[in-house]
Design an enzyme around this catalytic site. Sequence first.
Site, short mmCIF file in Angstrom:
data_model
loop_
_atom_site.label_atom_id
_atom_site.label_comp_id
_atom_site.label_asym_id
_atom_site.label_seq_id
_atom_site.Cartn_x
_atom_site.Cartn_y
_atom_site.Cartn_z
N MET A 1 0.84 -1.20 0.00
CA MET A 1 0.00 0.00 0.00
C MET A 1 0.88 1.25 0.00
O MET A 1 0.41 2.34 0.35
CB MET A 1 -0.94 -0.02 1.20
CG MET A 1 -1.90 -1.21 1.14
SD MET A 1 -3.43 -0.95 2.00
CE MET A 1 -2.84 -0.80 3.67
N ALA B 1 4.03 3.97 0.93
CA ALA B 1 4.74 4.47 2.12
C ALA B 1 5.81 3.42 2.49
O ALA B 1 5.87 2.92 3.62
CB ALA B 1 3.78 4.73 3.28
N LEU B 2 6.63 3.12 1.51
CA LEU B 2 7.55 1.98 1.62
C LEU B 2 8.64 2.21 2.67
O LEU B 2 9.08 3.33 2.89
CB LEU B 2 8.20 1.71 0.25
CG LEU B 2 7.25 1.35 -0.88
CD1 LEU B 2 8.04 1.02 -2.14
CD2 LEU B 2 6.33 0.19 -0.52
N GLY C 1 11.09 -2.86 5.56
CA GLY C 1 10.34 -4.11 5.61
C GLY C 1 9.86 -4.49 4.22
O GLY C 1 10.05 -5.62 3.75
N HIS C 2 9.24 -3.52 3.53
CA HIS C 2 8.81 -3.76 2.15
C HIS C 2 10.02 -4.12 1.27
O HIS C 2 9.95 -5.02 0.43
CB HIS C 2 8.15 -2.52 1.55
CG HIS C 2 6.88 -2.08 2.21
ND1 HIS C 2 6.77 -0.88 2.88
CD2 HIS C 2 5.66 -2.65 2.30
CE1 HIS C 2 5.54 -0.74 3.33
NE2 HIS C 2 4.84 -1.80 3.00
N GLN D 1 -10.35 -2.80 2.23
CA GLN D 1 -9.84 -3.46 3.44
C GLN D 1 -9.83 -2.53 4.64
O GLN D 1 -9.41 -2.92 5.73
CB GLN D 1 -8.47 -4.07 3.21
CG GLN D 1 -7.33 -3.08 3.06
CD GLN D 1 -6.07 -3.80 2.60
OE1 GLN D 1 -5.98 -4.28 1.47
NE2 GLN D 1 -5.08 -3.89 3.48
N GLY E 1 4.51 -10.40 3.92
CA GLY E 1 5.27 -10.39 5.17
C GLY E 1 4.58 -11.17 6.28
O GLY E 1 3.36 -11.14 6.41
N LYS F 1 4.77 -10.21 9.11
CA LYS F 1 4.26 -9.13 9.98
C LYS F 1 2.73 -9.21 10.06
O LYS F 1 2.14 -8.99 11.11
CB LYS F 1 4.71 -7.80 9.38
CG LYS F 1 3.98 -6.57 9.88
CD LYS F 1 4.65 -6.03 11.09
CE LYS F 1 4.15 -4.69 11.58
NZ LYS F 1 2.85 -4.28 11.24
P1 AMP Z 1 1.44 -2.96 3.48
O1 AMP Z 1 1.98 -1.91 2.58
O2 AMP Z 1 1.43 -2.57 4.92
O3 AMP Z 1 0.14 -3.54 3.01
O4 AMP Z 1 2.47 -4.16 3.42
C1 AMP Z 1 2.80 -4.78 2.20
C2 AMP Z 1 3.50 -6.07 2.49
O5 AMP Z 1 4.70 -5.81 3.23
C3 AMP Z 1 2.65 -7.03 3.33
O6 AMP Z 1 2.83 -8.34 2.85
C4 AMP Z 1 3.25 -6.86 4.72
O7 AMP Z 1 3.09 -8.00 5.53
C5 AMP Z 1 4.70 -6.62 4.38
N1 AMP Z 1 5.38 -5.93 5.49
C6 AMP Z 1 4.99 -4.78 6.09
N2 AMP Z 1 5.84 -4.47 7.09
C7 AMP Z 1 6.77 -5.47 7.12
C8 AMP Z 1 7.93 -5.74 7.94
N3 AMP Z 1 8.28 -4.94 8.95
N4 AMP Z 1 8.64 -6.83 7.67
C9 AMP Z 1 8.30 -7.68 6.66
N5 AMP Z 1 7.24 -7.49 5.85
C10 AMP Z 1 6.49 -6.40 6.08
#
Ligand code: AMP
Length: 279
Positions: free
Chosen positions: A26, A28-29, A32-33, A57, A145, A147
Amino acid sequence: MNIFNQHSILNDFIDQNQTVGLVPTMGALHKGHMSLIERALNENDQVIVTVFVNPTQFEDLNDLKKYPKNLYDDVKMIEKVSPKIIIYAPESNDLYESSIISSSYEFGDIENIMEGNIRVGHFQGVATIVEKLLTLLLPTNAYFGEKDFQQLLIIKSLVVQKKISTAIIGCPIYRDNNGLALSSRNSFLSESEKNKAPFIFEQLKIARSLWGIESAKTIIKRIKNSFLSNHNFKLDYFEIRFENNLLNAEKKSEKKVRAFIAAKLGKIRLIDNLALDEF
Ligand code: AMP
């Protein structure tokens, strides 16, 4: 950089004779991303990173409106890793045709506990967008992730139910040196909250150190008490569950179990989890 906002044009650009790794985000990388993106680069000929704040969501409209967005910075960050990465950053109408609503799925018990219990409808929205991305872009592998561990299990169930051939690959949680799991929402924390946030990981580590010695019930009670005496946090849940089916674990001898936590620090809701029987 190869940036697309229409999947039909992106599809013409992808070479379907090569392997394709998809990393849905989503935006705001953060690092972790990037850890997911780097793994995808190592394991595939082509990598697509999607940047899309999926409205279905979000059960709270305010949360959706406030979600951090900065495509310019996201592109810069991706470019630094490899200018070959393909970015798909669509508007809603490229993925949702007439109305922005979730499809309907049946995930059983893994849906209605923890995040699904607090964020009602959240996983229906997650499954909707992931099904769209997987069926439109047909990646060989897709990276998610740990996470969002519950989300990872929902997506594994989705591909089985829908007979989607993409391999779903779970990636470890990337943490700051102080243990805080990186999250786009961490950017909303004040400096003083950032210093307090590692408390969550500390509690997970305490649970891990007690696993095998005390029962799940006793550990849960202890951690809940720690949160009660720390007034910076409001605990949503702390649970100990099996990794494969998210049923409650009880006996201290059990294997492949994880502790799951969600808590509010000020106005910001943080989630985390930790395998209890891996060191
Ligand atoms: P999001 O942008 O929050 O939807 O996250 C996109 C992907 O990155 C999802 O699969 C998350 O689980 C993963 N993700 C977010 N934060 C982390 C992190 N700290 N470590 C590993 N994967 C992450």
